[in-house]
Structures are given as C-alpha cells and as structure tokens.
Write a protein that holds these residues in place. Structure first.
Motif, PDB file in Angstrom:
ATOM      1  N   VAL A 148      32.766  27.508  43.577  1.00  0.00           N
ATOM      2  CA  VAL A 148      32.240  28.551  42.687  1.00  0.00           C
ATOM      3  C   VAL A 148      33.406  29.448  42.296  1.00  0.00           C
ATOM      4  CG1 VAL A 148      30.737  30.599  42.591  1.00  0.00           C
ATOM      5  CG2 VAL A 148      29.924  28.526  43.724  1.00  0.00           C
ATOM      6  N   THR A 149      33.483  29.820  41.027  1.00  0.00           N
ATOM      7  CA  THR A 149      34.490  30.786  40.560  1.00  0.00           C
ATOM      8  C   THR A 149      33.863  32.174  40.589  1.00  0.00           C
ATOM      9  OG1 THR A 149      35.482  29.121  39.125  1.00  0.00           O
ATOM     10  CG2 THR A 149      36.001  31.417  38.638  1.00  0.00           C
ATOM     11  N   PRO A 150      34.509  33.147  41.219  1.00  0.00           N
ATOM     12  CA  PRO A 150      33.903  34.478  41.320  1.00  0.00           C
ATOM     13  C   PRO A 150      33.774  35.154  39.959  1.00  0.00           C
ATOM     14  CG  PRO A 150      36.190  34.573  42.001  1.00  0.00           C
ATOM     15  CD  PRO A 150      35.858  33.116  41.777  1.00  0.00           C
ATOM     16  N   SER A 151      32.767  35.990  39.840  1.00  0.00           N
ATOM     17  CA  SER A 151      32.591  36.764  38.610  1.00  0.00           C
ATOM     18  C   SER A 151      33.715  37.776  38.450  1.00  0.00           C
ATOM     19  CB  SER A 151      31.256  37.512  38.641  1.00  0.00           C
ATOM     20  OG  SER A 151      30.192  36.618  38.774  1.00  0.00           O
ATOM     21  N   GLU A 152      34.167  38.314  39.569  1.00  0.00           N
ATOM     22  CA  GLU A 152      35.224  39.337  39.548  1.00  0.00           C
ATOM     23  C   GLU A 152      36.118  39.174  40.760  1.00  0.00           C
ATOM     24  OE1 GLU A 152      33.479  43.262  39.175  1.00  0.00           O
ATOM     25  OE2 GLU A 152      31.873  42.445  37.944  1.00  0.00           O
ATOM     26  N   GLY A 153      37.344  39.637  40.655  1.00  0.00           N
ATOM     27  CA  GLY A 153      38.282  39.625  41.766  1.00  0.00           C
ATOM     28  C   GLY A 153      39.144  38.383  41.810  1.00  0.00           C
ATOM     29  N   ARG A 154      40.002  38.345  42.839  1.00  0.00           N
ATOM     30  CA  ARG A 154      40.948  37.232  42.987  1.00  0.00           C
ATOM     31  C   ARG A 154      40.943  36.726  44.426  1.00  0.00           C
ATOM     32  NH1 ARG A 154      46.738  38.770  41.901  1.00  0.00           N
ATOM     33  NH2 ARG A 154      46.227  40.291  43.482  1.00  0.00           N
ATOM     34  N   ILE A 155      41.318  35.456  44.600  1.00  0.00           N
ATOM     35  CA  ILE A 155      41.515  34.850  45.908  1.00  0.00           C
ATOM     36  C   ILE A 155      42.972  34.442  45.978  1.00  0.00           C
ATOM     37  CG2 ILE A 155      40.830  33.006  47.492  1.00  0.00           C
ATOM     38  CD1 ILE A 155      38.444  32.834  45.245  1.00  0.00           C
ATOM     39  N   LEU A 156      43.627  34.821  47.065  1.00  0.00           N
ATOM     40  CA  LEU A 156      45.030  34.470  47.235  1.00  0.00           C
ATOM     41  C   LEU A 156      45.211  33.711  48.540  1.00  0.00           C
ATOM     42  CD1 LEU A 156      45.023  37.764  46.116  1.00  0.00           C
ATOM     43  CD2 LEU A 156      47.242  36.874  45.495  1.00  0.00           C
ATOM     44  N   PHE A 157      45.975  32.618  48.487  1.00  0.00           N
ATOM     45  CA  PHE A 157      46.376  31.868  49.672  1.00  0.00           C
ATOM     46  C   PHE A 157      47.873  32.116  49.832  1.00  0.00           C
ATOM     47  CE2 PHE A 157      43.026  28.209  49.447  1.00  0.00           C
ATOM     48  CZ  PHE A 157      42.007  29.136  49.614  1.00  0.00           C
ATOM     49  N   ASP A 158      48.255  32.773  50.910  1.00  0.00           N
ATOM     50  CA  ASP A 158      49.662  33.135  51.141  1.00  0.00           C
ATOM     51  C   ASP A 158      50.255  33.863  49.941  1.00  0.00           C
ATOM     52  OD1 ASP A 158      49.901  32.251  53.767  1.00  0.00           O
ATOM     53  OD2 ASP A 158      50.485  30.231  53.160  1.00  0.00           O
ATOM     54  N   GLY A 159      49.477  34.730  49.319  1.00  0.00           N
ATOM     55  CA  GLY A 159      49.948  35.520  48.184  1.00  0.00           C
ATOM     56  C   GLY A 159      49.876  34.825  46.844  1.00  0.00           C
ATOM     57  N   ARG A 160      49.513  33.544  46.818  1.00  0.00           N
ATOM     58  CA  ARG A 160      49.418  32.772  45.564  1.00  0.00           C
ATOM     59  C   ARG A 160      47.985  32.825  45.055  1.00  0.00           C
ATOM     60  NH1 ARG A 160      48.242  27.315  44.221  1.00  0.00           N
ATOM     61  NH2 ARG A 160      47.894  26.861  46.418  1.00  0.00           N
ATOM     62  N   ASP A 161      47.812  33.232  43.815  1.00  0.00           N
ATOM     63  CA  ASP A 161      46.480  33.343  43.223  1.00  0.00           C
ATOM     64  C   ASP A 161      45.897  31.954  42.983  1.00  0.00           C
ATOM     65  OD1 ASP A 161      44.187  33.860  41.725  1.00  0.00           O
ATOM     66  OD2 ASP A 161      45.135  35.387  40.494  1.00  0.00           O
TER      67      ASP A 161
END
Length: 123
Positions: free
Chosen positions: A59-72
């Motif tokens: 699922v892609t969030p409606s708002e915000g970001r997800i980062l893995f080790d600082g990578r979006d």
C-alpha cells in the motif's frame, strides 16, 4: 535489517480525507533501529495491518514518507525494498509439495533452479 523511519505516515482508503475519522491509519512518526526487536500491538481496526502493508510496499501511504537507512522508499516497489512480511494466516498451497511451497516465491522472483534447490534443501 535496515533502520526504518516512518516520517509522518498516514493513510486513508477513501479519496480526499477531510477529518481524522477518514484515516485508517492516523499519523505515525517513528523509527525502528537496526537489530532491535519490536512488536505492533493494538485493537482490531487500529491500523496495524495497514502500517505493515505500507512498510512492505503493498500500500502507498496517503501522506508521509518511509525511509530505509535514510533512503526514501515510499514509492519503491515491493521488490526494490527487499523486505518480507509474514502474514498472520500463512498461505500454503495444498496442491503443492512442501518443497514446491518453499520454492514458489523464489521461482516467482526469477531465481535459477540450482539456487532454488540449494536454498530449499538448506531449509
């Protein structure tokens, strides 16, 4: 595992949410450090599955970001994230052998048969 950062994530399944009640997942801002052991707890309907589906890329969030080790990775495919999700109710295909059930996701990802054989037999 990588450090996972949830940068003001929230999600609504409907279009144009306008009130807090419209969100299946209210705003979450949290960071999980590499090597930690964590659990998501909460009542049914509070957004646990939605959050896990967002982290894994289902699922892609409606708002915000997800980062893995600082990578979006917010818009990255599930494959590009290289993360797995274990579902509460496992999917086992009763028409397949144990070997083929274990080999199935590897074959789906295009892993060669020699490597599939090596990995399944190791398990």
């Amino acid at each position: 595992m990588a450090r996972i950062t949830l940068d003001h994530i929230r999600h609504a399944y409907g279009i144009r949410p306008s009130a807090p009640k419209d969100y299946a997942l209210r705003e979450v801002h949290h960071e999980w450090e590499d090597g930690g052991a964590y659990a998501l707890l909460g009542p049914s309907g509070c957004g646990k599955t939605t959050l896990l589906n967002i982290i894994s890329g289902l699922v892609t969030p409606s708002e915000g970001r997800i980062l893995f080790d600082g990578r979006d990775v917010t818009r990255a495919s599930t494959e590009a994230r290289n993360i797995a999700q274990v579902f509460q109710f496992p999917v086992v295909y009763d028409t397949m052998t144990v070997y083929d059930n274990l080999a199935f996701p590897l074959r789906n990802r295009g892993v060669g048969e020699a490597e599939v054989k090596r990995r399944v037999e190791a398990i």
